[in-house]
Scaffold this motif. Sequence first.
Motif, PDB file in Angstrom:
ATOM      1  N   THR A   1      12.531  43.829  74.399  1.00 48.01           N
ATOM      2  CA  THR A   1      11.478  43.139  73.653  1.00 48.01           C
ATOM      3  C   THR A   1      10.113  43.496  74.221  1.00 48.01           C
ATOM      4  OG1 THR A   1      12.980  41.303  73.198  1.00 48.01           O
ATOM      5  CG2 THR A   1      10.644  40.891  72.892  1.00 48.01           C
TER       6      THR A   1
ATOM      7  N   ALA B   1      18.111  40.898  72.792  1.00 50.00           N
ATOM      8  CA  ALA B   1      17.425  42.184  72.867  1.00 50.00           C
ATOM      9  C   ALA B   1      17.248  42.642  74.299  1.00 50.00           C
ATOM     10  CB  ALA B   1      16.064  42.079  72.189  1.00 50.00           C
TER      11      ALA B   1
ATOM     12  N   GLU C   1      20.631  38.061  62.382  1.00 48.68           N
ATOM     13  CA  GLU C   1      20.953  39.386  62.900  1.00 48.68           C
ATOM     14  C   GLU C   1      19.741  40.292  62.990  1.00 48.68           C
ATOM     15  OE1 GLU C   1      21.865  39.413  58.447  1.00 48.68           O
ATOM     16  OE2 GLU C   1      22.099  38.079  60.176  1.00 48.68           O
ATOM     17  N   VAL C   2      18.595  39.842  62.440  1.00 46.75           N
ATOM     18  CA  VAL C   2      17.377  40.651  62.483  1.00 46.75           C
ATOM     19  C   VAL C   2      16.391  40.123  63.502  1.00 46.75           C
ATOM     20  CG1 VAL C   2      15.371  41.446  61.157  1.00 46.75           C
ATOM     21  CG2 VAL C   2      17.638  41.370  60.085  1.00 46.75           C
TER      22      VAL C   2
ATOM     23  N   ARG D   1      25.224  37.896  68.115  1.00 43.92           N
ATOM     24  CA  ARG D   1      24.236  38.937  68.347  1.00 43.92           C
ATOM     25  C   ARG D   1      23.925  39.057  69.823  1.00 43.92           C
ATOM     26  NH1 ARG D   1      18.990  38.184  68.966  1.00 43.92           N
ATOM     27  NH2 ARG D   1      19.174  36.061  68.192  1.00 43.92           N
TER      28      ARG D   1
ATOM     29  N   SER E   1      14.019  45.597  65.076  1.00 42.33           N
ATOM     30  CA  SER E   1      15.364  45.117  65.396  1.00 42.33           C
ATOM     31  C   SER E   1      16.261  46.264  65.841  1.00 42.33           C
ATOM     32  CB  SER E   1      15.975  44.401  64.186  1.00 42.33           C
ATOM     33  OG  SER E   1      16.012  45.242  63.054  1.00 42.33           O
TER      34      SER E   1
ATOM     35  N   ALA F   1       9.093  40.390  63.819  1.00 39.56           N
ATOM     36  CA  ALA F   1       9.766  41.328  62.919  1.00 39.56           C
ATOM     37  C   ALA F   1       8.828  41.788  61.820  1.00 39.56           C
ATOM     38  CB  ALA F   1      11.010  40.675  62.328  1.00 39.56           C
TER      39      ALA F   1
ATOM     40  N   ASP G   1      14.443  38.577  66.709  1.00 38.39           N
ATOM     41  CA  ASP G   1      14.559  38.814  68.137  1.00 38.39           C
ATOM     42  C   ASP G   1      15.107  37.553  68.809  1.00 38.39           C
ATOM     43  OD1 ASP G   1      11.655  40.731  67.829  1.00 38.39           O
ATOM     44  OD2 ASP G   1      13.616  41.495  68.402  1.00 38.39           O
TER      45      ASP G   1
ATOM     46  N   GLN H   1      16.827  41.187  55.111  1.00 36.10           N
ATOM     47  CA  GLN H   1      16.417  40.742  56.441  1.00 36.10           C
ATOM     48  C   GLN H   1      15.952  39.292  56.467  1.00 36.10           C
ATOM     49  OE1 GLN H   1      13.837  44.486  57.095  1.00 36.10           O
ATOM     50  NE2 GLN H   1      14.454  43.862  59.129  1.00 36.10           N
TER      51      GLN H   1
ATOM     52  N   LYS I   1      12.780  48.338  59.659  1.00 39.74           N
ATOM     53  CA  LYS I   1      13.642  47.605  60.588  1.00 39.74           C
ATOM     54  C   LYS I   1      13.564  48.177  62.000  1.00 39.74           C
ATOM     55  CE  LYS I   1      17.223  48.380  57.955  1.00 39.74           C
ATOM     56  NZ  LYS I   1      18.612  48.384  57.401  1.00 39.74           N
TER      57      LYS I   1
ATOM     58  N   LYS J   1      18.282  46.302  69.352  1.00 41.25           N
ATOM     59  CA  LYS J   1      19.713  46.072  69.155  1.00 41.25           C
ATOM     60  C   LYS J   1      20.552  47.337  69.294  1.00 41.25           C
ATOM     61  CE  LYS J   1      21.078  43.594  65.738  1.00 41.25           C
ATOM     62  NZ  LYS J   1      21.229  43.094  64.353  1.00 41.25           N
TER      63      LYS J   1
END
Length: 309
Positions: free
Chosen positions: A250, A305, A284-285, A302, A240, A17, A287, A271, A237, A244
């Motif tokens: 990924t 990815a 939630e951020v 969640r 993500s 991230a 991977d 984040q 962001k 998402k």
Amino acid sequence: MAESSKPSSSKSAKSRAERGADVATQRTTKGGSFQASPEAKSTALKLRIVAMVLWVAAIGLEIFTIVWALLPDKPVNTWLIIGLIVGIAVLTLIGSLLWKKANRYDPASEKDKVRFFVQNQLGVIMTILAFLPLIVLIFLDKNMDGKQKGILGTVAIAVAALVVVFSIDKDAPSVEQYSVETNVVKELTGADQVYWTKNGSAFHVCAEVPDLSRSKDIQSGSVTAAHEAGIPRLTKKWVSEATKNCGYTTADVDRVLGNVDDVNRTLDEDQVVEQSGELEVAPEVADEEPADEEPTTAPTTRTPATSTR
């Protein structure tokens, strides 16, 4: 131990991230360097010419104020001087705003730091030139009493400070930024197409992200078009959001990131979470968790990815 596996997992997720935020802020130049189009250069040139004309007019009005209203041995008309100060401010401010807009069309390179600073903060420099001599002479004027000097000096300083605030380019664009953002978007999506809202603070790689979902007026175009519209940067962001909300995997994101080891940027405040005194990527951020590790906390809702479409 579970204690040792958790930092490894969070470090891996945080690295991905953070690398996303890092790439979006000029730490990689894979894919070539941005070059403004002839049309963009022409537009920028026209804006800069108008800005220079306005700045010259502002400095001319400053000289007129000094020579005609301050230096002669005669009573000083307070309201006249205030009117002239406002006139100088209007000319200077419009010139600065036009100059900043021109830099969105044709940005400078960060490689030449002096030129980069001057080009992006020229509005501040011209504001100082248009006001500083006048302010100094107001306080040195022998035809005014202390009260007049206080009023006119305060007005001139306040107006100049206001113009400086609007002239500063806090999100100064650069060739490197445009290059990275364009390369990231093209590499990920296959096209130079991003999405934003009129008053947004960042643009996005697809229109389905939460930050755009509340708007009825989503605009789209190239990275350059987004900057020309006043949007300062690609969202930090994007990693993500890509997995998402935008249907990328990924593997797609990893293809863009490549081997980016120079990570010295942090995530946005919303984040990260603090765990045991250390900052970690919010669930939630981050991977997806590595497949060979057992989760140490209750599973989140969640969607992984790689399962997005």
